[in-house]
Design an enzyme around this catalytic site. Structure first.
Site, PDB file in Angstrom:
ATOM      1  CB  CYS A  38      -0.974  -0.028   1.177  1.00 54.82           C
ATOM      2  SG  CYS A  38      -2.312   1.150   0.985  1.00 54.82           S
ATOM      3  CG  HIS A  44      -3.004  -3.228   3.878  1.00 59.96           C
ATOM      4  ND1 HIS A  44      -1.864  -2.517   4.162  1.00 59.96           N
ATOM      5  CD2 HIS A  44      -3.903  -2.332   3.403  1.00 59.96           C
ATOM      6  CE1 HIS A  44      -2.058  -1.241   3.874  1.00 59.96           C
ATOM      7  NE2 HIS A  44      -3.286  -1.094   3.412  1.00 59.96           N
ATOM      8  CD  GLU A  75       0.107  -5.232   5.815  1.00 56.13           C
ATOM      9  OE1 GLU A  75       0.157  -5.918   4.763  1.00 56.13           O
ATOM     10  OE2 GLU A  75      -0.074  -3.997   5.808  1.00 56.13           O
TER      11      GLU A  75
END
Lengths: 294, 306
Positions: free
Chosen positions: B85, B178, B180
């Protein structure tokens, strides 16, 4: 299937703000100064808390034109405040396209019994808290981000420290409990049982927790990070200081390098005067903002 | 969770953003992860992640902390670098609506906030080239779109309308979503493993007795440059320092401090002395007048991970 307004994207934006500084701004020019200095978001409002405190009267959500002007001036996320319980103000802010709504005790509460049902919105909400019970009640209502209440507009960090330490202490206490002790704890905290269980399981709040209310210097920001804040809101502290652009940059650096006293010493030099400030202990009880909400 | 045959030292740029989530993902995979706030900490990393966050904020801190050229050099060294991002925005050579320079190493153009405001943030399943095991659930938050991919960069994932949301150029990876925060570690494995070959620069020799996971905390002379926040690394640091004390010799407190000062740079010998004692590497007279080397650690102490 594309899905918008989900819990993951609401909480996710707060996760992206971590380690950053969210600055109160009242004009597009101030918003640009904040963005240039490295703010990770701005809070658009008509008056900073120090002025709300000075002027008295009823503090309401800001003029949509002012908010739109700030949205157009910057590329970073824009937050705006709605009164506690004023779900129509919140709907207006969502319609304006703000990225986060702060259901805030800094404005005059519109409802003395109920907070906004924040689950019903696509826009995420941040809410203030003084302790873990208050934080978990707000999360139960749908808040995707939490901040300490502190005592806004004073430039006195003492209440923010108290609230952050209280939340962290209660989290540590719950982490060490037996499962069968959680029911009574949930009752005592006035918090949803499922969220209390989640705090025990994960050892932290289910959402991001920022510090707010009284941050006036780079050292204040670093102090709150050291106490476990995920990031920092600075209200009056920047644009009530002598050199807003310098203060803004220094607080951004301090929030990144909060563990490094040498960097903190360097960025704290030559900033000029911080905001004047009012000692919270000198304020009469009825002038405290943190006691609004429950 | 796939086991890793060779744990890697992975830095996550920790100027602002969701660096903790990346570290948790790397730790789960059995790698060593480090928060990087100073350029010199890049030296001994195998790979670098620039996390999600606010791209204007991270760009400002990259400039004010002197990271621009060191990260460009890191990218040029062939070691894997991944931007998620905001990180993807910073890796792109051309960015729409960013008022300051980033790292500018990937041959892609990127448009910030390309889907609208936060109410337009969304979740979607993606097919990613090189990722097996079904669609990848992706979260897009005020996300950018990769508007142009120029060779040698190539697109590896698109939305249904054709918009490019992931691209790779050799050792460089950019995703506008994302991975993560969704608990799916396949892209992290791809990033470190099969997808990209590690071409590490020759390392400076290890200081004697230094465990590899401690390297980001050591300077060229083997001095400890910071007190790690994680328990595992604190223990590695202390067991690395303990042999500096000769068995059988008795030290005054001042001598202990002087010796510790020769082996660390963050000016907190009191902390190190106390931990050496607490963990059983040093013993002392009750009044603290004399210290000596002890056999080793007492049972593990409860320590909160910061």
């Amino acid at each position: 299937m594309t899905q918008t307004g989900t819990w993951a994207v609401k909480v996710g934006l707060a996760q992206m703000l971590k380690g950053g500084v969210i600055m109160d701004v009242v004009t597009p020019e101030q918003a640009k100064i904040a963005e240039e200095a490295g703010a990770c978001a701005v809070m658009a409002l008509e008056r900073v808390p120090a002025d709300i405190r000075r002027d008295g009267g009823v503090a309401r959500a800001s003029d949509p034109e002012m908010i739109t002007g700030i949205i157009e001036a910057v590329t970073i996320p824009v937050m705006a405040k709605a009164r506690i319980g004023h779900f129509v103000e919140a709907e207006i802010l969502q319609a304006l396209g703000v990225d986060y709504v702060d259901e805030s005790e800094v404005l005059t509460p519109a409802d003395e019994t109920h907070h906004i049902d924040k689950n019903a919105y696509k826009v995420p909400f941040v809410c203030g808290c003084r302790n873990l019970g208050e934080a978990l009640r707000r999360i139960g209502e749908g808040a995707a981000m939490i901040r300490t209440k502190g005592e806004a507009g004073t430039g006195d960090i003492v209440e923010a420290v108290r609230h952050m330490r209280t939340v962290q202490d209660e989290i540590r206490r719950i982490s060490n409990m037996q499962d069968d002790e959680l029911y009574t704890t949930a009752k005592e905290l006035g918090a949803p049982l499922e969220l209390v269980k989640q705090v025990k399981r994960e050892g932290r709040l289910p959402v991001v927790n920022f510090a707010a209310g009284g941050v006036a210097t780079p050292a204040d920001a670093a102090l709150m990070m050291r106490l476990g804040a995920d990031g920092v809101f600075v209200g009056s502290g920047i644009f009530k200081s002598e050199n807003p652009a310098l203060f803004a940059k220094a607080i951004v650096e301090a929030t990144t390098h909060y563990q490094d006293p040498e960097v903190l010493a360097r960025v704290s030099r030559g900033l000029g005067g911080a905001m004047r400030g009012i000692s919270v202990s000198s304020l009469p009880e009825k002038e405290l903002l943190a006691t609004r909400g429950w | 969770m796939t086991a890793v045959s060779s744990p890697r030292s992975v830095g996550v740029l920790a100027l602002q953003g969701d660096f903790r989530e990346h570290r948790e993902m790397l730790d789960q995979l059995g790698h060593y992860s480090y928060e990087i706030r100073k350029p010199e900490q890049l030296r001994d990393l195998d790979a670098l992640i620039i996390p999600g966050g606010e791209s204007t904020t991270i760009a400002r801190l990259i400039l004010s902390n002197g990271f621009q050229d060191p990260i460009r050099d890191f990218c040029a060294s062939g070691r894997p670098v991944w931007g998620t991002c905001a990180g993807a925005i910073l890796l792109a050579k051309v960015v729409d609506r960013l008022d300051r320079p980033g790292i500018e190493v990937m041959d892609i153009s990127i448009a910030r906030n390309a889907f609208g405001r936060q109410v337009d943030s969304f979740e979607e399943n993606l097919d990613i080239k090189g990722i097996e095991g079904g669609p990848f659930h992706a979260v897009f938050i005020r996300a950018p779109i990769i508007t142009e991919v120029r060779p040698p960069a190539g697109a590896i994932a698109r939305l249904a309308d054709g918009s490019v949301v992931a691209a790779r150029q050799g050792n460089l990876l950019a995703t506008s979503f994302h991975p993560e925060i969704t608990g799916d570690s396949r892209l992290h494995s791809y990033f470190l493993g099969t997808g990209i070959s590690i071409q590490r620069e020759p390392r400076a020799p290890l200081p004697a007795g230094a465990p590899p996971e401690l390297l980001p905390f050591l300077d060229a002379s083997g001095r400890l440059t910071a007190w790690p926040t994680r328990d595992k690394l604190q223990r590695a640091a202390i067991s690395y320092l303990a042999p500096r004390f000769d068995s059988g010799q008795r030290y005054s407190e001042r001598e202990v401090n002087t010796l510790l000062d020769r082996h660390h740079t963050f000016n907190d010998s009191a902390l190190l002395r106390r931990v050496l004692f607490d963990w059983g590497y040093l013993d002392r007279e009750r009044d603290g007048s004399r210290y000596w080397r002890a056999d080793g650690p007492a049972p593990a102490r409860e320590t909160a991970d910061a």
